[in-house]
Scaffold this active site. Structure first.
Site, mmCIF file in Angstrom:
data_model
loop_
_atom_site.group_PDB
_atom_site.id
_atom_site.type_symbol
_atom_site.label_atom_id
_atom_site.label_comp_id
_atom_site.label_asym_id
_atom_site.label_seq_id
_atom_site.Cartn_x
_atom_site.Cartn_y
_atom_site.Cartn_z
ATOM 1 N N ASN A 9 0.874 -1.166 0.000
ATOM 2 C CA ASN A 9 0.000 0.000 0.000
ATOM 3 C C ASN A 9 0.914 1.219 0.000
ATOM 4 O O ASN A 9 1.490 1.563 1.024
ATOM 5 C CB ASN A 9 -0.883 -0.018 1.257
ATOM 6 C CG ASN A 9 -1.653 1.276 1.423
ATOM 7 O OD1 ASN A 9 -1.770 2.066 0.485
ATOM 8 N ND2 ASN A 9 -2.185 1.500 2.619
ATOM 9 N N LYS A 11 0.195 4.329 -0.419
ATOM 10 C CA LYS A 11 -0.401 5.581 0.076
ATOM 11 C C LYS A 11 -0.105 6.709 -0.930
ATOM 12 O O LYS A 11 -0.092 6.450 -2.124
ATOM 13 C CB LYS A 11 0.106 5.879 1.485
ATOM 14 C CG LYS A 11 0.011 4.631 2.375
ATOM 15 C CD LYS A 11 0.236 4.841 3.821
ATOM 16 C CE LYS A 11 0.097 3.506 4.527
ATOM 17 N NZ LYS A 11 0.107 3.608 5.973
ATOM 18 N N HIS A 96 -9.280 1.322 4.495
ATOM 19 C CA HIS A 96 -8.029 1.505 5.242
ATOM 20 C C HIS A 96 -8.279 2.487 6.396
ATOM 21 O O HIS A 96 -9.059 3.426 6.259
ATOM 22 C CB HIS A 96 -6.944 2.040 4.304
ATOM 23 C CG HIS A 96 -5.603 2.047 4.951
ATOM 24 N ND1 HIS A 96 -5.206 3.061 5.788
ATOM 25 C CD2 HIS A 96 -4.593 1.147 4.936
ATOM 26 C CE1 HIS A 96 -3.983 2.776 6.243
ATOM 27 N NE2 HIS A 96 -3.596 1.622 5.738
ATOM 28 N N GLU A 98 -6.674 4.918 7.489
ATOM 29 C CA GLU A 98 -6.440 6.335 7.182
ATOM 30 C C GLU A 98 -7.648 6.927 6.465
ATOM 31 O O GLU A 98 -7.976 8.104 6.634
ATOM 32 C CB GLU A 98 -5.161 6.486 6.329
ATOM 33 C CG GLU A 98 -3.918 6.277 7.191
ATOM 34 C CD GLU A 98 -2.715 5.738 6.443
ATOM 35 O OE1 GLU A 98 -2.682 5.796 5.206
ATOM 36 O OE2 GLU A 98 -1.792 5.251 7.129
ATOM 37 N N GLU A 168 -5.467 -4.858 10.272
ATOM 38 C CA GLU A 168 -4.436 -3.847 10.510
ATOM 39 C C GLU A 168 -4.757 -3.107 11.805
ATOM 40 O O GLU A 168 -5.562 -2.154 11.798
ATOM 41 C CB GLU A 168 -4.398 -2.845 9.349
ATOM 42 C CG GLU A 168 -4.058 -3.469 8.017
ATOM 43 C CD GLU A 168 -3.446 -2.449 7.064
ATOM 44 O OE1 GLU A 168 -2.355 -2.717 6.554
ATOM 45 O OE2 GLU A 168 -4.052 -1.381 6.858
ATOM 46 N N GLY A 174 2.377 2.353 10.588
ATOM 47 C CA GLY A 174 3.319 3.457 10.453
ATOM 48 C C GLY A 174 4.001 3.848 11.754
ATOM 49 O O GLY A 174 4.625 4.898 11.838
ATOM 50 N N SER A 214 3.426 -2.097 10.205
ATOM 51 C CA SER A 214 4.875 -2.130 10.450
ATOM 52 C C SER A 214 5.524 -3.474 10.089
ATOM 53 O O SER A 214 6.443 -3.932 10.776
ATOM 54 C CB SER A 214 5.186 -1.741 11.897
ATOM 55 O OG SER A 214 4.742 -0.421 12.154
HETATM 56 P P1 PGA Z 1 2.921 0.326 7.563
HETATM 57 O O1 PGA Z 1 1.480 0.574 6.897
HETATM 58 O O2 PGA Z 1 3.452 -0.974 7.007
HETATM 59 O O3 PGA Z 1 3.737 1.518 7.160
HETATM 60 O O4 PGA Z 1 2.707 0.254 9.040
HETATM 61 C C1 PGA Z 1 0.587 -0.493 6.668
HETATM 62 C C2 PGA Z 1 -0.658 0.020 6.021
HETATM 63 O O5 PGA Z 1 -1.036 1.180 6.255
HETATM 64 O O6 PGA Z 1 -1.307 -0.696 5.234
#
Ligand code: PGA
Length: 255
Positions: A9, A11, A96, A98, A168, A174, A214
């Site tokens: 992903n 983003k 997601h 976000e 997630e 993140g 992560s």
């Molecule tokens: P990350 O993000 O691996 O940077 O923690 C995962 C995601 O948002 O799908």
């Protein structure tokens, strides 16, 4: 046996030209005829076609990061499932955290988007997960159960290969803090049990449930090695060829 998926992903990162170089970079490291696991990249809308073109005949698949549930109309700035399909994508990330946090997505809009994706023969990568507060209040199972059931409300029976779920935990996205394999496995097993209740054991046994939050080469193996973890949805570490390829390598050693 469920085939492992490693999905990136991206983003709001990478232009179309950066995307083409990245996909070629990954493809160059996979052996010809590579099919040990499914590899998916998720660029921004403006780079989807570049990813599809660079990924052609490599087996690398492409996911969009969002869609609008209507087919067309006066929805300035939105993109429909049909448009994403036409751009050559196979998957679309939906719900997601976000998008839920910053763009007002709710379980109801997530549900509409999953329906729209399936109607256009896109495979939804349906994201869900609890916040830190919810985990600390011991509400994790309730929260993911509500998200799962609302997201799949009235969704017609599909081949389990046509649906992917991504657990997630919001506190792990993140942040560099990863759920332990035990914490993740526990929620994955619970989600599979809930899926069995919704649509039967065969369906539940066929759906891939990815872990996200992560994930990096150093922790991929311990997570994907768990019985109910069928791969990873990777954010930050999916932006560098070395890291993303490193995760793919770890995954193929396991299964
Ligand atoms: P990350 O993000 O691996 O940077 O923690 C995962 C995601 O948002 O799908």
């Amino acid at each position: 046996m469920r085939r492992v998926i490693i999905a990136g992903n991206w983003k709001m990162h990478k232009t179309a030209s950066e995307t083409a170089g990245f996909v070629q970079g990954i493809a160059g490291r996979l052996s010809p005829g590579f099919d040990a696991c499914e590899v998916i990249v998720g660029p921004p809308f403006t780079a989807l076609s570049a990813a599809v073109e660079a990924g052609a005949r490599t087996g690398i698949q492409v996911a969009a990061q969002n869609l609008h549930w209507e087919k067309h109309g006066a929805y300035t700035g939105e993109i429909s499932a049909g448009m994403i399909k036409d751009a050559g994508c196979s998957h679309v990330i939906i719900g997601h955290s976000e998008r839920r946090q910053f763009f007002g997505e709710t379980d109801e809009t997530v549900n509409k988007k999953i329906m729209a994706a399936l109607e256009s023969e896109l495979i939804p990568i349906f994201c869900l997960g609890e916040t830190l507060q919810e985990r600390q209040a011991k509400r994790t199972f309730d929260v993911v159960s509500i998200q799962l059931k609302s997201g799949l409300l009235n969704v017609p029976a599909v081949n389990p290969a046509r649906l992917v779920i991504a657990y997630e935990p919001v506190w792990a996205i993140g942040t560099g803090v990863t759920a332990t394999p035990g914490q993740a496995q526990e929620v994955h097993a619970y989600l599979r049990k809930e899926l069995a209740g919704l649509a039967g054991k065969d369906f539940a046994d066929g759906v891939r449930i990815l872990y996200g939050g992560s994930v990096k080469p150093s922790n991929a193996k311990s997570l994907i090695g768990c019985e109910d973890i069928d791969g990873a949805l990777v954010g930050g570490a999916s932006l560098k060829v070395d890291d993303f390829h490193g995760i793919i390598e770890e995954a193929i050693q396991i299964r």
